[in-house]
Design a protein around this motif. Structure first.
Motif, PDB file in Angstrom:
ATOM      1  N   LEU A  27       0.910  -1.339   0.085  1.00  0.00           N
ATOM      2  CA  LEU A  27      -0.049   0.172  -0.042  1.00  0.00           C
ATOM      3  C   LEU A  27       0.857   1.223   0.029  1.00  0.00           C
ATOM      4  CD1 LEU A  27      -2.825  -1.155   2.394  1.00  0.00           C
ATOM      5  CD2 LEU A  27      -2.930  -1.004   0.038  1.00  0.00           C
ATOM      6  N   ILE A  28       2.014   1.335   0.722  1.00  0.00           N
ATOM      7  CA  ILE A  28       2.766   2.379   0.926  1.00  0.00           C
ATOM      8  C   ILE A  28       3.228   2.606  -0.571  1.00  0.00           C
ATOM      9  CG2 ILE A  28       5.198   3.138   1.676  1.00  0.00           C
ATOM     10  CD1 ILE A  28       4.550   1.927   4.379  1.00  0.00           C
ATOM     11  N   LEU A  29       3.819   1.465  -1.264  1.00  0.00           N
ATOM     12  CA  LEU A  29       4.423   1.604  -2.800  1.00  0.00           C
ATOM     13  C   LEU A  29       3.535   2.099  -3.523  1.00  0.00           C
ATOM     14  CD1 LEU A  29       6.550  -1.533  -2.670  1.00  0.00           C
ATOM     15  CD2 LEU A  29       7.375   0.701  -2.345  1.00  0.00           C
ATOM     16  N   LYS A  30       2.361   1.724  -3.422  1.00  0.00           N
ATOM     17  CA  LYS A  30       1.098   2.309  -4.373  1.00  0.00           C
ATOM     18  C   LYS A  30       0.903   3.705  -4.209  1.00  0.00           C
ATOM     19  CE  LYS A  30      -2.040   2.079  -7.409  1.00  0.00           C
ATOM     20  NZ  LYS A  30      -1.731   1.638  -8.975  1.00  0.00           N
ATOM     21  N   ALA A 146      -9.346  -1.675   9.257  1.00  0.00           N
ATOM     22  CA  ALA A 146      -8.576  -0.404   9.018  1.00  0.00           C
ATOM     23  C   ALA A 146      -8.266   0.064   7.920  1.00  0.00           C
ATOM     24  CB  ALA A 146      -7.244  -1.263   9.627  1.00  0.00           C
ATOM     25  N   ILE A 147      -8.199  -0.963   6.792  1.00  0.00           N
ATOM     26  CA  ILE A 147      -7.845  -0.360   5.453  1.00  0.00           C
ATOM     27  C   ILE A 147      -9.268  -0.568   4.262  1.00  0.00           C
ATOM     28  CG2 ILE A 147      -6.434  -0.739   3.368  1.00  0.00           C
ATOM     29  CD1 ILE A 147      -4.896  -0.567   6.028  1.00  0.00           C
ATOM     30  N   GLY A 148     -10.167  -1.295   4.720  1.00  0.00           N
ATOM     31  CA  GLY A 148     -10.893  -1.583   3.794  1.00  0.00           C
ATOM     32  C   GLY A 148     -12.279  -0.612   4.111  1.00  0.00           C
ATOM     33  N   THR A 149     -12.586  -0.283   5.159  1.00  0.00           N
ATOM     34  CA  THR A 149     -13.672   0.815   5.559  1.00  0.00           C
ATOM     35  C   THR A 149     -12.984   1.811   6.180  1.00  0.00           C
ATOM     36  OG1 THR A 149     -14.220  -0.239   7.938  1.00  0.00           O
ATOM     37  CG2 THR A 149     -15.297  -1.214   5.865  1.00  0.00           C
ATOM     38  N   PHE A 150     -11.718   1.918   6.882  1.00  0.00           N
ATOM     39  CA  PHE A 150     -11.073   3.032   7.401  1.00  0.00           C
ATOM     40  C   PHE A 150     -11.916   3.312   8.659  1.00  0.00           C
ATOM     41  CE2 PHE A 150      -8.578   6.947   8.025  1.00  0.00           C
ATOM     42  CZ  PHE A 150      -7.099   6.413   7.859  1.00  0.00           C
ATOM     43  N   ASP A 151     -12.432   2.263   9.127  1.00  0.00           N
ATOM     44  CA  ASP A 151     -13.221   2.510  10.564  1.00  0.00           C
ATOM     45  C   ASP A 151     -12.221   2.291  11.862  1.00  0.00           C
ATOM     46  OD1 ASP A 151     -14.507   2.473  12.965  1.00  0.00           O
ATOM     47  OD2 ASP A 151     -16.494   1.156  12.214  1.00  0.00           O
ATOM     48  N   PHE A 385      -2.158 -10.879   4.445  1.00  0.00           N
ATOM     49  CA  PHE A 385      -2.465  -9.498   4.504  1.00  0.00           C
ATOM     50  C   PHE A 385      -1.988  -9.149   3.144  1.00  0.00           C
ATOM     51  CE2 PHE A 385      -1.874  -5.117   5.642  1.00  0.00           C
ATOM     52  CZ  PHE A 385      -2.683  -4.847   6.773  1.00  0.00           C
ATOM     53  N   TRP A 386      -0.721  -9.301   2.398  1.00  0.00           N
ATOM     54  CA  TRP A 386      -0.432  -8.882   1.227  1.00  0.00           C
ATOM     55  C   TRP A 386      -1.673  -9.241   0.277  1.00  0.00           C
ATOM     56  CZ3 TRP A 386       5.285 -10.572   1.333  1.00  0.00           C
ATOM     57  CH2 TRP A 386       6.022  -9.694   1.984  1.00  0.00           C
ATOM     58  N   SER A 387      -1.945 -10.404   0.090  1.00  0.00           N
ATOM     59  CA  SER A 387      -3.160 -10.793  -0.744  1.00  0.00           C
ATOM     60  C   SER A 387      -4.146  -9.823  -0.634  1.00  0.00           C
ATOM     61  CB  SER A 387      -3.524 -12.236  -0.209  1.00  0.00           C
ATOM     62  OG  SER A 387      -4.620 -12.565  -1.343  1.00  0.00           O
ATOM     63  N   GLU A 388      -4.719  -9.630   0.551  1.00  0.00           N
ATOM     64  CA  GLU A 388      -5.954  -8.677   0.654  1.00  0.00           C
ATOM     65  C   GLU A 388      -5.351  -7.549   0.030  1.00  0.00           C
ATOM     66  OE1 GLU A 388      -9.068  -9.100   1.672  1.00  0.00           O
ATOM     67  OE2 GLU A 388      -8.528 -11.445   1.908  1.00  0.00           O
ATOM     68  N   SER A 389      -4.219  -6.883   0.551  1.00  0.00           N
ATOM     69  CA  SER A 389      -3.728  -5.658  -0.146  1.00  0.00           C
ATOM     70  C   SER A 389      -3.848  -5.424  -1.607  1.00  0.00           C
ATOM     71  CB  SER A 389      -2.330  -5.237   0.347  1.00  0.00           C
ATOM     72  OG  SER A 389      -2.179  -5.249   1.857  1.00  0.00           O
ATOM     73  N   VAL A 390      -3.249  -6.534  -2.189  1.00  0.00           N
ATOM     74  CA  VAL A 390      -3.395  -6.424  -3.718  1.00  0.00           C
ATOM     75  C   VAL A 390      -4.601  -6.196  -4.415  1.00  0.00           C
ATOM     76  CG1 VAL A 390      -2.625  -8.019  -5.841  1.00  0.00           C
ATOM     77  CG2 VAL A 390      -1.028  -7.556  -3.840  1.00  0.00           C
ATOM     78  N   THR A 391      -5.779  -7.215  -3.655  1.00  0.00           N
ATOM     79  CA  THR A 391      -6.956  -7.307  -4.008  1.00  0.00           C
ATOM     80  C   THR A 391      -7.787  -5.927  -3.997  1.00  0.00           C
ATOM     81  OG1 THR A 391      -7.308  -9.427  -3.257  1.00  0.00           O
ATOM     82  CG2 THR A 391      -9.360  -8.469  -3.486  1.00  0.00           C
ATOM     83  N   LEU A 392      -7.552  -5.168  -2.920  1.00  0.00           N
ATOM     84  CA  LEU A 392      -7.961  -4.071  -2.649  1.00  0.00           C
ATOM     85  C   LEU A 392      -7.378  -2.799  -3.764  1.00  0.00           C
ATOM     86  CD1 LEU A 392      -9.322  -1.665  -0.615  1.00  0.00           C
ATOM     87  CD2 LEU A 392      -7.295  -1.503   0.488  1.00  0.00           C
ATOM     88  N   ASN A 394      -6.187  -3.632  -6.725  1.00  0.00           N
ATOM     89  CA  ASN A 394      -6.864  -3.789  -7.859  1.00  0.00           C
ATOM     90  C   ASN A 394      -8.257  -3.293  -8.170  1.00  0.00           C
ATOM     91  OD1 ASN A 394      -4.434  -5.134  -8.831  1.00  0.00           O
ATOM     92  ND2 ASN A 394      -5.109  -7.209  -8.358  1.00  0.00           N
ATOM     93  N   HIS A 395      -9.086  -3.375  -6.875  1.00  0.00           N
ATOM     94  CA  HIS A 395     -10.279  -3.108  -7.026  1.00  0.00           C
ATOM     95  C   HIS A 395     -10.290  -1.361  -7.146  1.00  0.00           C
ATOM     96  CE1 HIS A 395     -14.526  -2.484  -5.772  1.00  0.00           C
ATOM     97  NE2 HIS A 395     -14.078  -1.433  -4.867  1.00  0.00           N
ATOM     98  N   GLY A 396      -9.275  -0.845  -6.319  1.00  0.00           N
ATOM     99  CA  GLY A 396      -9.344   0.675  -6.312  1.00  0.00           C
ATOM    100  C   GLY A 396      -8.653   1.335  -7.894  1.00  0.00           C
ATOM    101  N   SER A 397      -8.394   0.294  -8.683  1.00  0.00           N
ATOM    102  CA  SER A 397      -8.067   1.096  -9.872  1.00  0.00           C
ATOM    103  C   SER A 397      -9.217   1.705 -10.651  1.00  0.00           C
ATOM    104  CB  SER A 397      -7.479   0.021 -10.835  1.00  0.00           C
ATOM    105  OG  SER A 397      -8.420  -0.777 -11.016  1.00  0.00           O
ATOM    106  N   SER A 398     -10.607   1.432 -10.350  1.00  0.00           N
ATOM    107  CA  SER A 398     -11.647   2.016 -10.939  1.00  0.00           C
ATOM    108  C   SER A 398     -12.246   3.125 -10.236  1.00  0.00           C
ATOM    109  CB  SER A 398     -12.604   0.871 -11.096  1.00  0.00           C
ATOM    110  OG  SER A 398     -13.090   0.484  -9.939  1.00  0.00           O
ATOM    111  N   GLN A 399     -11.509   3.586  -9.056  1.00  0.00           N
ATOM    112  CA  GLN A 399     -12.255   4.520  -8.031  1.00  0.00           C
ATOM    113  C   GLN A 399     -11.717   5.751  -8.659  1.00  0.00           C
ATOM    114  OE1 GLN A 399     -10.628   3.388  -4.163  1.00  0.00           O
ATOM    115  NE2 GLN A 399     -12.585   2.310  -3.642  1.00  0.00           N
TER     116      GLN A 399
END
Length: 543
Positions: A27-30, A146-151, A385-392, A394-399
């Motif tokens: 996530l930092i590298l992104k 923490a990362i998905g909803t930032f709650d 955790f890395w796997s979930e980060s990569v999924t996020l 990839n999903h965020g590319s359309s945001q």
């Protein structure tokens, strides 16, 4: 503790710190913050805390550096403990996206360190404590919050579940009182972090208390320790409760709660687990099934942890809807949806998984391969955790990337956006914020005119006028170039009925009142000022 154990502890601490840092690397590298439901609201609160510290103050009762700078009593209503941890990196790192991720690294590290040391007290086993800390701190559920909803509130409140559970367990089920203080410390930290989590954690304490009565574990001495813990908790949190009561008495608009809470059907619960969506995740489910196969080899405490997780699974399921119809008429409706209790389920399942893993390794793996298996298990949460980060990512590319300031007539996206630049971050916290939480904790009186208030409009004799606004600690300064004497001014600053304010005009204090839109208003007489320029200061004064 011998020298070998101490050196092992130091190594484990370094491993936890390293894992917290490595987990955030993708996530930092992104270099992008992806929008969760609450990200705009909490970034505003973090920035407000950062500015408070930058101006050499420790606490701000009302938000004047962000959240539209209208004096919302957010810190008097919502827990603020994690804000300081997230704000401190902003003081040294001026790349706000990187500073946010550094703050999250610290939060994840704290969760794992607390879990590790509580595990050491309970198990007296470094490896088991480390595995528990890593699996719990980097769990799928905490990643999503923490990362998905930032709650940030509910996420960081999870750090203190181990303190509450072990503190309560030591009082109710053990014969020594060496660790009773962990209970009020843990409860207090939850309260200063997230009010809704406080409701949930108290449900767990009550459940454990009832369980101790059923199992005939209660005694007069244990009741005394429980009462003592309650007294310490009250003393530690009186600052928060006092301010919250002041705001509640002012008739605020709190976060909306549903009329009824209903549980999820079993299919939806299973689907969310298999899809790793705000649940314990598929890996924990797989390890739990293995634990059931090894049930006879696990001790009674581990069995109890699983049954507590099972009880709360029943609570979040549609099978408990008849109870929710009743509970929805109580303050517990403030949790908003039954699925929040996965927060508790996740902890006990992680405990069950840690015990299962060690039973499996010790009984099924030969001695010479155990160290290799242990290292593989240690990096498993990191890989997940890395796997979930990569999924996020990839999903965020359309945001939609935030690339312009917001105005009330042309707001930023409510959700499904991303922040990939310093300017984008500034637009979230410095321009008109209309996202999640923008109206929370405003005086109810303000709701009929909330648009003009959140748009920071200032009125003279009922007409909108131009002004220059400058943030101050617990206050604002307004400069007006042209004004009229014998005029009525309506400032864009929330006025809570049970709170006190100080209003000065060119240095002279003037009386104020609450306007029709729930803001600070005053009348400027001819005796107050004869200059062309008007300098108005308004400050919240703590009771």
């Amino acid at each position: 503790m011998n020298k070998v154990s101490k050196s092992r502890n130091y190594i484990d601490i370094l491993i936890i710190i390293l894992m917290a840092f490595l987990a955030m690397i993708p996530l930092i590298l992104k270099g992008t913050l992806f929008s969760g439901a609450d990200i705009g609201y909490h970034l505003n609160r973090i920035f407000d805390t950062y500015q408070t510290l930058e101006h050499h103050h420790l606490f701000s009762y009302v938000a004047t550096y962000s959240l539209n700078r209208i004096g919302i009593a957010s810190n008097m209503s919502y827990g603020f403990l994690p804000l300081y941890i997230l704000a401190i990196p902003f003081m040294f790192i001026h790349n706000y996206i990187l500073a946010t991720y550094i703050g999250l690294i610290i939060l994840f590290g704290i969760i794992m360190l607390i879990s590790y040391f509580v595990g050491l007290i309970y198990w007296h086993n470094n490896r088991k404590s480390l595995i528990f800390a890593l699996f719990y701190g980097l769990s799928n559920y905490l990643f999503n919050f923490a990362i998905g909803t930032f709650d940030i509130g509910q996420f960081f409140a999870a750090a203190f579940i181990p303190l509450v559970v072990f503190g309560c367990y030591s009082i109710l089920f053990l014969n020594n009182n060496n660790h009773w203080l962990l209970l009020p410390i843990g409860l207090s930290a939850v309260t200063y972090t997230h009010l809704i989590s406080t409701i949930m954690i108290f449900s767990l304490v009550i459940f454990m208390f009832i369980l101790s009565i059923v199992l005939h574990k209660i005694s007069a001495l244990k009741l005394y320790r429980l009462v003592l813990s309650a007294a310490v908790y009250f003393l530690m949190t009186i600052f928060y409760w006092y301010n919250l009561i002041i705001v509640l008495r002012s008739n605020i608009r709190a976060t909306q709660s549903p009329k009824f809470i209903l549980g999820e059907n079993a299919y939806n619960i299973l689907e969310s687990i298999l899809k790793n969506e705000q649940s314990i995740g598929s890996i924990f489910l797989a390890f739990s099934i293995v634990g059931l196969l090894l049930w006879a080899n696990l001790d009674n405490i581990t069995h109890g942890a699983f049954f507590i997780a099972l009880f709360y699974t029943f609570i979040i399921s549609s099978a408990s809807n008849i109870f929710w119809v009743i509970l929805s008429k109580t303050p517990i409706v403030k949790i908003q949806w039954a699925g929040r209790f996965i927060w508790i389920i996740n902890f006990f399942i992680c405990f069950f998984v840690a015990e299962t893993i060690f039973e499996l390794v010790n009984k099924k793996v030969s001695l010479r391969f155990r160290k290799i298996i242990f290292y593989l298990l240690m990096i498993t949460p990191l890989i997940l955790f890395w796997s979930e980060s990569v999924t996020l990512i990839n999903h965020g590319s359309s945001q939609t990337a935030i690339s312009r300031p917001a105005t009330y007539s042309n707001p930023l996206p409510f959700q499904n956006f991303k922040i990939n630049s310093q300017n984008g971050f500034r637009y979230i916290i410095s321009s008109d914020y209309t996202g999640v939480g923008s109206l929370d904790y405003l005086p109810s009186k303000s709701m009929s005119n909330f648009k003009s208030l959140t748009d920071s409009q200032l009125f003279m004799n009922g007409k909108k006028i131009n002004y220059y606004g400058y943030s101050r600690h617990n206050g604002m300064m307004y400069l007006i170039k042209k004004h009229k004497v014998n005029s009525i001014y309506d400032l864009p600053f929330a006025n809570y009925s049970d709170c006190n304010y100080k209003v000065t005009v060119n240095g002279k204090r003037v009386p104020y009142y609450s306007t029709n839109r729930g803001t600070v208003g005053f009348r400027l007489s001819a005796n107050n000022n004869n200059n062309n320029d008007l300098k108005i200061d308004v400050f919240y004064i703590p009771n």
